[in-house]
Design a protein around this motif. Structure first.
Motif, short mmCIF file in Angstrom:
data_model
loop_
_atom_site.label_atom_id
_atom_site.label_comp_id
_atom_site.label_asym_id
_atom_site.label_seq_id
_atom_site.Cartn_x
_atom_site.Cartn_y
_atom_site.Cartn_z
N GLU A 144 54.92 43.10 54.71
CA GLU A 144 53.94 43.85 53.93
C GLU A 144 53.60 43.12 52.64
O GLU A 144 52.43 43.09 52.22
CB GLU A 144 54.46 45.25 53.63
N ALA A 145 54.60 42.51 52.00
CA ALA A 145 54.34 41.74 50.79
C ALA A 145 53.46 40.53 51.11
O ALA A 145 52.56 40.18 50.34
CB ALA A 145 55.65 41.29 50.16
N GLN A 146 53.69 39.90 52.27
CA GLN A 146 52.86 38.77 52.69
C GLN A 146 51.41 39.21 52.90
O GLN A 146 50.47 38.48 52.55
CB GLN A 146 53.41 38.17 53.98
N GLU A 147 51.23 40.39 53.48
CA GLU A 147 49.87 40.90 53.68
C GLU A 147 49.13 41.02 52.35
O GLU A 147 47.98 40.60 52.22
CB GLU A 147 49.93 42.27 54.37
N HIS A 148 49.80 41.59 51.37
CA HIS A 148 49.16 41.77 50.06
C HIS A 148 48.95 40.43 49.36
O HIS A 148 47.93 40.25 48.68
CB HIS A 148 50.00 42.71 49.19
N ALA A 149 49.90 39.51 49.51
CA ALA A 149 49.74 38.19 48.88
C ALA A 149 48.55 37.45 49.47
O ALA A 149 47.77 36.83 48.74
CB ALA A 149 51.03 37.38 49.03
N ALA A 150 48.41 37.51 50.80
CA ALA A 150 47.26 36.87 51.45
C ALA A 150 45.96 37.53 50.99
O ALA A 150 44.96 36.86 50.74
CB ALA A 150 47.40 36.95 52.96
N GLY A 151 45.99 38.85 50.86
CA GLY A 151 44.81 39.56 50.39
C GLY A 151 44.45 39.20 48.96
O GLY A 151 43.27 39.05 48.62
N ALA A 152 45.46 39.03 48.10
CA ALA A 152 45.20 38.65 46.71
C ALA A 152 44.60 37.24 46.63
O ALA A 152 43.64 37.01 45.88
CB ALA A 152 46.50 38.72 45.91
N LEU A 153 45.15 36.31 47.41
CA LEU A 153 44.62 34.94 47.39
C LEU A 153 43.19 34.90 47.93
O LEU A 153 42.34 34.16 47.42
CB LEU A 153 45.52 34.02 48.21
N PHE A 154 42.90 35.70 48.95
CA PHE A 154 41.54 35.79 49.47
C PHE A 154 40.59 36.33 48.40
O PHE A 154 39.52 35.77 48.15
CB PHE A 154 41.52 36.66 50.72
N SER A 155 41.00 37.39 47.74
CA SER A 155 40.16 38.00 46.72
C SER A 155 39.91 37.04 45.56
O SER A 155 38.79 36.92 45.07
CB SER A 155 40.81 39.29 46.20
N LEU A 156 40.95 36.33 45.14
CA LEU A 156 40.81 35.39 44.02
C LEU A 156 39.99 34.17 44.41
O LEU A 156 39.30 33.58 43.58
CB LEU A 156 42.19 34.96 43.52
N ALA A 157 40.05 33.78 45.69
CA ALA A 157 39.32 32.60 46.17
C ALA A 157 37.81 32.84 46.24
O ALA A 157 37.05 31.88 46.40
CB ALA A 157 39.84 32.17 47.53
N LEU A 158 37.38 34.08 46.12
CA LEU A 158 35.95 34.36 46.15
C LEU A 158 35.23 33.80 44.93
O LEU A 158 34.02 33.58 44.97
CB LEU A 158 35.72 35.88 46.21
N ASP A 159 35.96 33.55 43.86
CA ASP A 159 35.35 33.01 42.64
C ASP A 159 35.43 31.48 42.68
O ASP A 159 36.50 30.90 42.85
CB ASP A 159 36.08 33.54 41.40
N ASP A 160 34.29 30.83 42.51
CA ASP A 160 34.24 29.37 42.57
C ASP A 160 35.16 28.72 41.53
O ASP A 160 35.70 27.65 41.77
CB ASP A 160 32.81 28.88 42.35
N ASP A 161 35.30 29.34 40.38
CA ASP A 161 36.12 28.75 39.33
C ASP A 161 37.60 28.76 39.67
O ASP A 161 38.39 28.09 39.00
CB ASP A 161 35.91 29.50 38.01
N ASN A 162 38.00 29.51 40.70
CA ASN A 162 39.41 29.57 41.09
C ASN A 162 39.75 28.66 42.26
O ASN A 162 40.93 28.41 42.53
CB ASN A 162 39.78 31.01 41.48
N LYS A 163 38.75 28.19 42.98
CA LYS A 163 39.01 27.46 44.22
C LYS A 163 39.85 26.20 43.99
O LYS A 163 40.78 25.91 44.74
CB LYS A 163 37.69 27.10 44.90
N THR A 164 39.51 25.44 42.96
CA THR A 164 40.24 24.20 42.68
C THR A 164 41.69 24.50 42.32
O THR A 164 42.62 23.88 42.86
CB THR A 164 39.57 23.43 41.54
N ALA A 165 41.91 25.45 41.43
CA ALA A 165 43.26 25.77 40.97
C ALA A 165 44.13 26.25 42.12
O ALA A 165 45.29 25.82 42.26
CB ALA A 165 43.21 26.83 39.87
#
Length: 538
Positions: free
Chosen positions: A319-340
């Protein structure tokens, strides 16, 4: 007289011994690796002239990281050769100073040090280049008004999806109010409706969330009360705080921006890797809720939360993995975060999670990789990580075929991706999927055509592989019965393949009919006989 000579000899010997010793115990600066600051055991010199410890150079290359040195310059890692001269000088200095010779560093410690340096460098760069005053705060109503000319977006508590097929790629730059032109835009559409909220986000309680009494007084400072409990040494108060934070950020969307402060994120970050399962799960879930607001995405990444998220992704709690994957997906939507996100090492764990037993984790990991692979540097990293064979296998298996194809289409845009796809028999794979009707939708079928079209561009190998796989027959069927865009791509590929075939036939027929070949041979033969340059007689 003899005693005087003996004294002179003793004095001379001591003077010579002292002269052989180095003037100081601290090693010269040029003996130290610019990355680790330690004596180099295996120094190598790079194209720009600097010398590094070999292992630190290799780790930087593997992670695609170019450090900024103390003088502000960036080294050129394109070529590297052993620096035998400095190595010999270091060893001689150690022997003369009676200091133990340096040993090669440990790989794990080297990777840890480089990743820490990467994180600090990314954070410093973002602080310098991104000012809080440049951010534009918008309400959901204003956001909907700002994208009125784009495909309509339906904001719900479950998932937000593009309601019609987009006519071009939509990245986070197109979701923001201040639209940016991508530096390397993908030229072809991938007409698959994509969610813009993680599948793990839901307005209903999950199995791990304990229904607790409302402990936050709405008339007082919510942030202050939550932060105090998050930092508490009492486990029950930490758990109470993350549950409350998760609840209010899910049910009261207006609080997400106000609560997403550096102070709260710092307190929440330490609980992401808590050894108490309930605390960890609710902390990551609360972070997902906070990340839904566009204004919060860059702020969250700048808080240093990516590395703990990666640790959660590598953990054992599904369940924690599910939320972590969801958080990374949500954060990756912003172009300024993709490189980091790519630089900090999230790509490999996401590739692993894409094969998780959890459908939510697989779904959100695939979408995170899709958005991250819109960036050229991340495409190169994914190819080097060996993602192509795994993604092709997923595309053939059918479970996440549509998501895998989206990522493969992105990889096919770059030269490294095309080479890896052609080496992995991707042409035969895509043609076989289209011929066997293994695709779950017309959009997925169209993505196969798009991938083939990308592989056909700037590739001399495509024609032979396509002919061997029988692509012409499949492409003619697409040309007749496919979507408008798929028909256009199929038509271009068929025209290209026919043009090359006809050109070859005309060239050979012209040569045979004109006798140019025999004339050429006679001309060459006369030349050889006349000169005798190639005769076997010496």
């Amino acid at each position: 007289m003899g005693n005087g000579k003996n004294k002179w000899k003793i004095s001379f010997y001591r003077s010579s011994s002292t002269a052989l010793k180095p003037e100081r115990k601290n090693p010269p600066k040029e003996f130290l690796c610019p990355i680790s600051g330690s004596l180099m055991a295996d120094p190598v010199i790079v194209s720009s002239g600097q010398t590094f410890e070999r292992l630190y150079f290799q780790v930087c290359m593997n992670l695609g990281f170019t450090p900024t040195l103390s003088d502000g310059s960036k080294p050129d890692f394109s070529t590297v050769i052993p620096n035998i001269a400095i190595k010999s000088t270091i060893l001689n200095w150690c022997d003369a100073a009676a200091i133990e010779r340096p040993q090669p560093p440990d790989l794990d410690s080297a990777e840890k040090l480089v990743r820490t340096l990467m994180a600090s460098q990314v954070e410093k760069s973002q602080i310098e280049n991104m000012k809080e005053d440049d951010k534009i705060a918008v309400s959901e109503k204003e956001l909907l008004k700002g994208i009125a000319e784009n495909p309509p977006v339906k904001f719900t508590h479950a998932a937000t999806e593009v309601n019609r097929r987009p006519s071009h790629f939509y990245s986070s730059s197109e979701e923001s109010v201040a639209t940016k032109i991508p530096t390397t835009p993908l030229p072809l559409p991938l007409p698959l409706p994509l969610a813009t909220r993680p599948s793990c986000y839901s307005s209903s309680s999950s199995s791990s969330e304990i229904v607790a009494d409302e402990t936050i007084n709405p008339n007082s400072s919510e942030e202050e009360e939550i932060v105090v409990k998050l930092k508490s040494s009492q486990v029950f108060e930490q758990e109470e705080a993350v549950i409350s934070l998760r609840k209010i950020t899910r049910t009261r969307e207006e609080t997400r921006v106000s609560l997403c402060t550096p102070r709260l994120l710092s307190a929440l970050r330490s609980l992401l890797i808590s050894r108490y399962s309930a605390i960890q799960i609710n902390a990551v879930a609360a972070l997902v809720n906070l990340s839904l607001e566009r204004m919060n995405k860059v702020k969250i990444v700048r808080s240093g939360i990516i590395l703990p998220l990666i640790d959660v992704l590598k953990g054992r709690s599904t369940e924690a993995q599910e939320h972590a994957a969801g958080a990374l997906f949500s954060l990756a939507l912003d172009d300024d975060n993709k490189t980091a996100i790519g630089v900090l090492g999230a790509l490999h764990p996401l590739l692993h999670t894409i094969r998780s037993e959890s459908e939510r984790a697989r779904h959100d990991s695939a979408l995170a990789l899709y958005h991250l692979s819109l960036l050229q540097s991340n495409r190169s990293k994914l190819v080097k990580l060996g993602s192509v064979p795994a993604l092709l296998a997923m595309a053939k298996a059918g479970d996440l075929a549509s998501r895998a194809l989206l990522i493969l289409c992105n990889l096919a845009v770059c030269a490294e991706g095309r080479a890896a796809l052609l080496d992995a028999n991707a042409v035969e794979c895509f043609v076989g999927m289209m011929r066997g009707n293994e695709l779950d939708s017309e959009a997925t079928r169209e993505n196969c055509v798009v991938a083939l079209y990308e592989l056909s561009r700037k590739s001399l190998r495509f024609k032979g592989l396509a002919k061997e796989a029988g692509a012409a027959e499949v492409l003619r069927d697409v040309e007749q019965r496919g979507s408008d865009r798929a028909r256009e791509k199929a038509k271009r590929m068929l025209k290209m393949m026919r043009r090359r075939d006809e050109k070859e036939e005309v060239d050979w027929e012209a040569v045979l009919e004109s006798g140019a070949m025999s004339q050429t041979r006679r001309r060459l033969g006369c030349g050889i006989n006349a000169s005798g340059a190639n005769s076997t007689e010496f």
